[in-house]
Design a protein around this motif. Structure first.
Motif, PDB file in Angstrom:
ATOM      1  N   ARG A  59       0.841  -1.210   0.000  1.00 36.47           N
ATOM      2  CA  ARG A  59       0.000   0.000   0.000  1.00 36.47           C
ATOM      3  C   ARG A  59       0.871   1.254   0.000  1.00 36.47           C
ATOM      4  N   GLU A  60       1.910   1.268   0.856  1.00 37.62           N
ATOM      5  CA  GLU A  60       2.797   2.434   0.931  1.00 37.62           C
ATOM      6  C   GLU A  60       3.544   2.642  -0.391  1.00 37.62           C
TER       7      GLU A  60
ATOM      8  N   GLU B 158       1.036   4.253  -2.845  1.00 38.78           N
ATOM      9  CA  GLU B 158       0.754   5.647  -2.486  1.00 38.78           C
ATOM     10  C   GLU B 158       1.904   6.580  -2.875  1.00 38.78           C
TER      11      GLU B 158
ATOM     12  N   ALA C 234       1.452   8.113  -6.548  1.00 39.34           N
ATOM     13  CA  ALA C 234       0.140   8.636  -6.974  1.00 39.34           C
ATOM     14  C   ALA C 234       0.286   9.936  -7.762  1.00 39.34           C
TER      15      ALA C 234
END
Length: 323
Positions: free
Chosen positions: A293-294, A297, A300
């Motif tokens: 997830r990190e 992100e 993005a």
């Protein structure tokens, strides 16, 4: 399930050119070293690391074009990765990789070590010729980290007192450093701001750590056939990864088994039962999911394109290997 080939489709032609370019970069050096290098590059493999460099490079380009220096960076990344695999195979005494005989099996360990050194030297030479000191520093750090990670792994064999931080440091050095620093280097060659360079580094770092944790989980959950090596081979060799370290927190009996190097006939089986019967696998899966997830992100901000889409899907692909 999406394959690596499908994910890297936007840079498929770049990767095809990469192989022929690598062969020409090696040049007509010593015949045995050249034969060893040819054998390595012909063995196939996913080319994931240079693929990431190519995706980042094209994603950051205003018109999606690829400069010669970005192309060369991808080639250097693959040379460093391949050199590290040759040395790893010698240390691990592995007879095959990707279904093909390893260099030391086909030739001998002396030739394999020299072939790895030869590739590191070639990578360093072409790196210097990029004429960008920041990129030289980033990729030189990777070569240091790869050696450091191998040493750390050896030092902590059968050491139940090692910390989780030790494990993450070793995992970073062996797996994540090359992805992190080469992604950042692509940003340097694209004249990105310091803030964006940090995000590119973090993308590669967290993606590499997610990849390593998933590998470590599969060592306990996948079959011999899926792994291409005996299941739980890391644990049997005394390498304590996330699942084992989490299990140690729950069951101190595992400490005794590790301390005596699984010397009793039933020790390894009992250790596996402890790990699989604890919360270690779910906790390790959560760790990998957090890293993924990190990683996602962190990029993005990159403008939308097919190259960005592929990069954003990479963390999910890494996790999909668990299911």
């Amino acid at each position: 399930m999406t394959t690596v080939t499908e994910l890297l489709q936007p840079v498929e032609l770049d990767l095809e050119n990469l192989l022929s370019d690598l062969r020409s970069l090696i040049g007509a050096g010593h015949p045995i070293l050249q034969a060893a290098a040819e054998h390595l590059f012909s063995a196939g493999g996913k080319r994931l690391r240079p693929g990431i460099v190519l995706l980042v490079s094209r994603a950051l380009s205003e018109n999606g074009a690829l400069s010669p220096r970005h192309r060369r960076l991808a080639e250097i990344t693959e040379m460093i990765h391949t050199a590290s695999l040759v040395h790893d195979d010698v240390v691990d005494e592995a007879s095959t990789r990707r279904g093909v005989k390893t260099v030391h099996s086909r030739f001998d360990s002396r030739v394999a070590v020299l072939a790895g050194d030869f590739l590191f030297a070639q990578a360093s030479w072409h790196l210097a010729n990029l004429d960008n000191l920041d990129v030289v520093k980033l990729l030189s750090r990777v070569i240091m980290d790869l050696a450091d990670g191998e040493v750390k792994q050896g030092l902590f064999k059968y050491d139940a007192t090692q910390t989780f931080e030790n494990y993450l440091e070793k995992s970073y050095c062996k797996t994540a450093s090359l992805i992190a620093n080469s992604a950042q280097a692509a940003g340097v060659l694209s004249n990105q701001s310091d803030e964006k360079l940090h995000h590119l580094y973090n993308f590669g770092r967290q993606l590499g750590l997610a990849f390593q944790v998933v590998d470590d989980i599969l060592d306990f959950t996948a079959s011999d056939k899926q792994l291409g090596k005996p299941a739980a081979s890391d644990l049997a060799s005394g390498y304590l990864t996330a699942p084992a370290l989490y299990a140690l927190e729950e069951n101190h009996k595992l400490t005794d088994l590790i301390d005596r190097g699984f010397s009793h006939q039933s020790d390894l089986k009992e250790a596996l039962e402890i790990v699989r019967g604890s919360n270690a696998i779910p906790r390790s899966r959560k760790l990998a999911e957090d890293f993924a997830r990190e990683s996602r992100e962190s990029i993005a901000w990159i403008p939308d394109s097919c190259f960005k889409t592929a990069l954003m899907e990479l963390p999910e692909f890494v996790l999909s290997r668990l299911y």
